[in-house]
Write an enzyme that holds these catalytic residues in place. Structure first.
Site, PDB file in Angstrom:
ATOM      1  N   ARG A  88       0.833  -1.207   0.000  1.00 59.68           N
ATOM      2  CA  ARG A  88       0.000   0.000   0.000  1.00 59.68           C
ATOM      3  C   ARG A  88       0.860   1.246   0.000  1.00 59.68           C
ATOM      4  O   ARG A  88       1.933   1.284   0.593  1.00 59.68           O
ATOM      5  CB  ARG A  88      -0.859   0.051   1.280  1.00 59.68           C
ATOM      6  CG  ARG A  88      -2.076  -0.820   1.237  1.00 59.68           C
ATOM      7  CD  ARG A  88      -2.969  -0.562   2.430  1.00 59.68           C
ATOM      8  NE  ARG A  88      -2.227  -0.487   3.669  1.00 59.68           N
ATOM      9  CZ  ARG A  88      -2.656   0.167   4.754  1.00 59.68           C
ATOM     10  NH1 ARG A  88      -3.810   0.808   4.738  1.00 59.68           N
ATOM     11  NH2 ARG A  88      -1.943   0.182   5.855  1.00 59.68           N
ATOM     12  N   SER A  97       7.579  -4.938   7.263  1.00 57.10           N
ATOM     13  CA  SER A  97       7.226  -5.881   8.346  1.00 57.10           C
ATOM     14  C   SER A  97       8.055  -7.157   8.316  1.00 57.10           C
ATOM     15  O   SER A  97       7.523  -8.267   8.273  1.00 57.10           O
ATOM     16  CB  SER A  97       5.742  -6.229   8.255  1.00 57.10           C
ATOM     17  OG  SER A  97       5.006  -5.041   8.208  1.00 57.10           O
ATOM     18  N   ASP A 125       5.628  -3.065  11.398  1.00 58.32           N
ATOM     19  CA  ASP A 125       4.162  -2.902  11.545  1.00 58.32           C
ATOM     20  C   ASP A 125       3.729  -2.958  13.019  1.00 58.32           C
ATOM     21  O   ASP A 125       2.765  -2.313  13.424  1.00 58.32           O
ATOM     22  CB  ASP A 125       3.392  -3.949  10.732  1.00 58.32           C
ATOM     23  CG  ASP A 125       3.795  -5.379  11.070  1.00 58.32           C
ATOM     24  OD1 ASP A 125       4.836  -5.576  11.720  1.00 58.32           O
ATOM     25  OD2 ASP A 125       3.082  -6.313  10.669  1.00 58.32           O
TER      26      ASP A 125
END
Length: 901
Positions: free
Chosen positions: A524, A588, A642
């Site tokens: 994203r 992440s 994350d």
């Protein structure tokens, strides 16, 4: 004349549909806890939970009490792939003094007959399981126990009502123990109603059979009901056979409008006036008597036999069902009728014979009609339970009336098919009677007990005691310390990586920030606008891009070029290509950081395998890719995990939030650690967020004692064998795979899917974690579980679905408990750091497993409470930690940088 006379006995389809609706209402009443006491149709649970599946085997005894004779059987069931069985039986009379005497005599008689049978069959030295068919209404609380509610048919034995008949039989067998040792050792495993026995016998030959029907001396029906509808028995899973005891339908007056004067007269002269009124309109025990009462009245009114009433017509029980059946035979019916009536000294004319034959037809036709209406109600209920528009099923039938009456079966089939046109019904005659059925119930009980043992054995390693969980917590605590110490950090499995995030939001952050989020199969790009002051808010705009497998597992250059291509598309889309915005990069994967904007990849996880990345600085790789493209420039301020993003998002709402937890595709925790405890970073003042990377906990073998063979298989088949072992026991990416390995093992043992491993079950990754969440949902009936399994190409029975649900439950419960044990170690460390007796702290949580699984979050919270009782932990759901969180970290870093300057 006869038609006019017996007009009320002829029932139209509209009347039958009405009877069907009344019976359905009675069934619902009988199943409800509050309404059962006043229901006439008792809907008794039989504790028979499973139909034969063809894998039963062994040798069984059965005794059968309830008809005109007592029977003993020896049943051999062969597991030869052909579902064959062998039945040897012996019939014994039931003398009047026994069936109308006292209880002790009755059970002694049964034990004597069984002893005789075992001697004649040379079974003296065998210990065999025994099934007891007892064809009277009993209240059961388990399969091998039944309290007699009341005698029916012509039985009236004193001192048996309200007692457990299995116990009485056991006592009678015990008496023989001295003279004949093995009899006392006969194991009474199941008490079965003859109707249930019939269903089970037919169910062995046809696995669609889920209804049993008796139409003989007595009448009754049973069927497989969904457990969730049976209020009288604990538990909602699976099905159980319900013995309706429908003979009492109408005892509350519900059928009074259909009962004729003859029905009333017959009832008054019976052994149990006012009871079993439906049975008295249907069963062969009463139909002959009904015919006699009609003929008597017609004769008295001069309509038959020139008005001459013979002794036979005045004698109760003189006309029997066998007479009615013989008179109704089409070809020889008239001659039979003449012969029977002459024997009864009635000397009929031809018109008399035709009229009498017509009376017999109307009486037996009404019986078939009423029976069909009640059966149609059961079939409709079955169809509605399964939520099907059309249903195929089989009804197993036994009973003299159905077998010997020349027209009865044909009439019954025809009317049932007319009343339930959306059910394709096969009627299967039970050839070996209810005795074999009792043996089948016993065989199924035997099979289920053996299966239960093996399933329990497979799932036992997933049940973690409190002691074991404490041990896990303590080991995690030790590993956390190792990761913080300079001399042990290199060997530590829990890497305790410094993030260089040294503060949480204070509400003064503001500006426009870009955030990138890479951590799964999607990538994203976000634009985040943060406002401070009174109108404090965070606005976000984002776009999602897919990462194809060939890029996830290609070269590092290809991966970062793809990422930059996605950023370019987004900037174009938002119209902000010219601005040099501060950027936070949520990455992440385990990184070793030397500062907030430097992150060296320790190793890929979650299915990524891009080459030339491990050991490299991911921020440099991103900058290189931006330079290669040469279209725009960005200020990369922070590389963020994350988990840290999750903590920051919640920290923006709640300043007490100093721990971040991810429980989703992966599993990880971060927390604010005192700088003085972080030996691998210079400085002792303040705090820094530590990304524990706890997924690697156990890679040194410290939790091998709780790993199962299934965990080993999942590990061996993964992209990184021997690594991230704790994550492989707790994260969404692997739970479905653990379940698949267990299902394969249980199928190989013949405990699931009929022992057939389907192609789809062989495929790695077929069992996604979302299916676990769906299957374990309390709102989901087993029917829907079966549908999910069908989508996966697994054709399951109701029993299979229960086992699959249990397996999913065991795997996800262990995951939540292990996760809770790890988190308890972190909150306890926080409490000790602060030097307080009691700690209040908030944990920011994200991840699909925590958010979507029906039980994971509850079990996790309970485990933390149990293992860290001096910590009051609040769990706060994070909204978009990896997007909003990355922007907030960037904003905090900018704020701290400006303050520093």
């Amino acid at each position: 004349q006869v038609d006019r006379y017996l007009y009320h006995m002829r029932l139209s389809d509209d009347v039958l549909l009405d009877v069907m609706a009344r019976f359905q209402a009675e069934m619902v009443k009988g199943l409800g806890r509050d309404t059962n006491p006043t229901a006439t149709v008792k809907m008794l649970p039989s504790f028979v939970r499973s139909l034969p599946d063809g894998s039963e085997k062994g040798e069984f005894l059965a005794v059968d009490l309830g008809g005109s004779q007592f029977r003993a059987h020896q049943v051999k069931v062969f597991d030869d792939g052909k579902q064959s069985s062998q039945l040897e039986s012996k019939f014994y009379p039931t003398p009047k003094e026994v069936i109308q005497g006292n209880g002790a005599e009755l059970f002694d008689y049964i034990a004597d007959c069984l002893l005789d049978f075992m001697e004649t069959r040379n079974l003296k030295n065998k210990k065999l399981p025994l099934g007891f068919t007892f064809s009277f209404p009993c209240k059961q609380t388990k399969l091998e126990e039944g309290v007699l509610l009341g005698w029916t048919k012509y039985f009236k034995v004193r001192g048996v009502q309200d007692t457990d008949v299995v116990n009485s039989l056991r006592k009678a067998l015990q008496k023989h123990k001295a003279s004949f040792v093995p009899v006392g050792d006969v194991d009474v495993l199941a008490l079965v109603n003859d109707t249930v026995g019939t269903m089970m016998t037919c169910g062995y030959d046809d696995q669609r059979c889920e209804v049993g029907l008796i139409i003989g001396t007595g009448t009754n029906a049973c069927y497989m009901e969904e457990m969730r509808h049976i209020d009288l028995v604990e538990g909602d899973e699976g099905r159980m056979c319900i013995n309706t005891e429908w003979g009492a339908f109408g005892d509350d007056g519900a059928l009074d409008d259909l009962r004729t004067e003859f029905d009333r007269e017959l009832d008054l002269g019976s052994l149990n006036p006012g009871k079993q009124l439906f049975e008295k309109m249907i069963s062969s025990l009463y139909l002959g008597e009904l015919v006699r009462l009609i003929l008597l009245k017609m004769t008295k009114e001069g309509l038959l036999f020139n008005g001459k009433v013979s002794t036979a017509l005045l004698t109760k029980g003189k006309i029997e069902m066998k007479h009615v059946s013989a008179m109704e035979k089409y070809k020889e019916g008239l001659s039979n009728t003449k012969e029977i009536l002459t024997e009864l000294n009635l000397f009929p004319s031809e018109e008399d014979c035709i009229a009498v034959q017509h009376v017999c037809t109307i009486v037996s036709f009404r019986s078939a009609n009423l029976c069909a209406a009640a059966l149609a109600a059961i079939l409709t209920r079955l169809r509605e339970n399964k939520k099907l528009l059309r249903m195929r099923t089989t009804v197993g039938i036994d009973g003299g009336l159905y077998k010997t009456h020349p027209q009865y079966a044909k009439r019954l089939h025809k009317v049932v098919r007319r009343l339930v046109p959306n059910c394709d019904v096969r009627f299967l005659l039970s050839l070996s009677g209810s005795g074999k059925g009792a043996a089948m119930v016993t065989a199924v009980a035997y099979r289920l007990a053996a299966q239960r043992k093996r399933i329990d054995a497979a799932l036992a390693p997933f049940l973690l005691s409190l002691e074991t969980l404490r041990e896990v917590k303590n080991k995690m605590r030790t590993e956390l310390e190792y990761g913080l110490k300079r001399e042990t950090q290199a060997r530590a499995t829990v890497k305790m990586l410094p993030t260089y995030v040294c503060g949480t939001p204070d509400g003064t952050e503001k500006g426009k920030f870009l955030a990138l989020d890479l951590g799964g199969t999607n990538f994203r790009v976000l634009l985040v606008k943060i406002r401070s002051g009174r109108r404090r808010s965070v606005q976000m705009y984002n776009k999602i891009f897919a990462i194809p497998l060939e890029i996830m597992q290609g070269t590092g250059e290809e991966l970062f070029d793809h990422i930059v291509q996605c950023i370019a598309d987004f900037l174009e889309y938002m119209g902000i290509k010219g601005a040099r915005l501060p950027l936070g990069f949520t990455f992440s994967f385990p990184c070793r950081q030397a500062s907030i904007d430097k992150g060296t990849l320790v190793g890929w996880t979650k299915g990524f395998k891009a080459t030339d990345c491990e050991g490299e600085d991911v921020v440099d790789m991103l900058r290189e890719a931006i330079r290669r493209r040469n279209e725009f420039d960005l200020d990369i301020v922070a590389v963020v995990n994350d988990t840290v993003g999750t903590m920051m998002t919640c920290g923006y709402e709640d300043p007490n939030c100093e721990i971040g937890l991810i429980a989703g595709t992966g599993s990880n925790v971060c927390y604010m650690e005192d700088m003085k405890n972080i030996e691998i970073v210079e400085g002792n003042e303040g705090k820094m967020c530590i990304n524990t990377e706890w997924g690697g906990f156990g890679d040194n073998g410290c939790i091998d004692n709780i790993r199962t063979t299934y965990d080993n298989k999942v590990d061996e088949g993964s992209l990184n064998p021997g690594k991230q072992r704790y994550e492989k026991m707790t994260s969404g990416m692997y739970l479905g795979e653990i379940v698949r390995q267990i299902l394969i093992d249980l199928t190989k043992q013949g405990l699931l899917f009929r022992g057939q491993i389907s192609e789809s079950l062989r495929k790695r990754g077929i069992f996604e974690t979302k299916f676990l969440s769906q299957i374990e949902s309390d709102r989901l009936a087993l029917l829907q579980v079966r549908r999910i399994l069908q989508q996966l190409g697994l054709d399951s029975t109701c029993e299979d679905s229960i086992i699959v649900k249990e397996v999913c439950g065991a795997v996800s419960k262990r995951a939540a408990q292990l996760c809770g044990a790890g988190l308890a170690a972190v909150v306890e460390k926080k409490r000790e750091n602060q030097g307080v007796e009691h700690l209040q702290i908030t944990v920011g949580v994200d991840g699909t497993l925590y958010k979507l699984h029906p039980h994971f979050s509850r079990i996790l919270r309970e485990t933390v409470k149990e293992l860290a009782p001096r910590c009051d932990v609040t769990f706060m759901l994070s909204e978009d930690g990896s997007g909003k969180g990355a922007a907030l970290i960037t904003a905090v870093a900018k704020r701290l940088h400006n303050v520093g300057q």
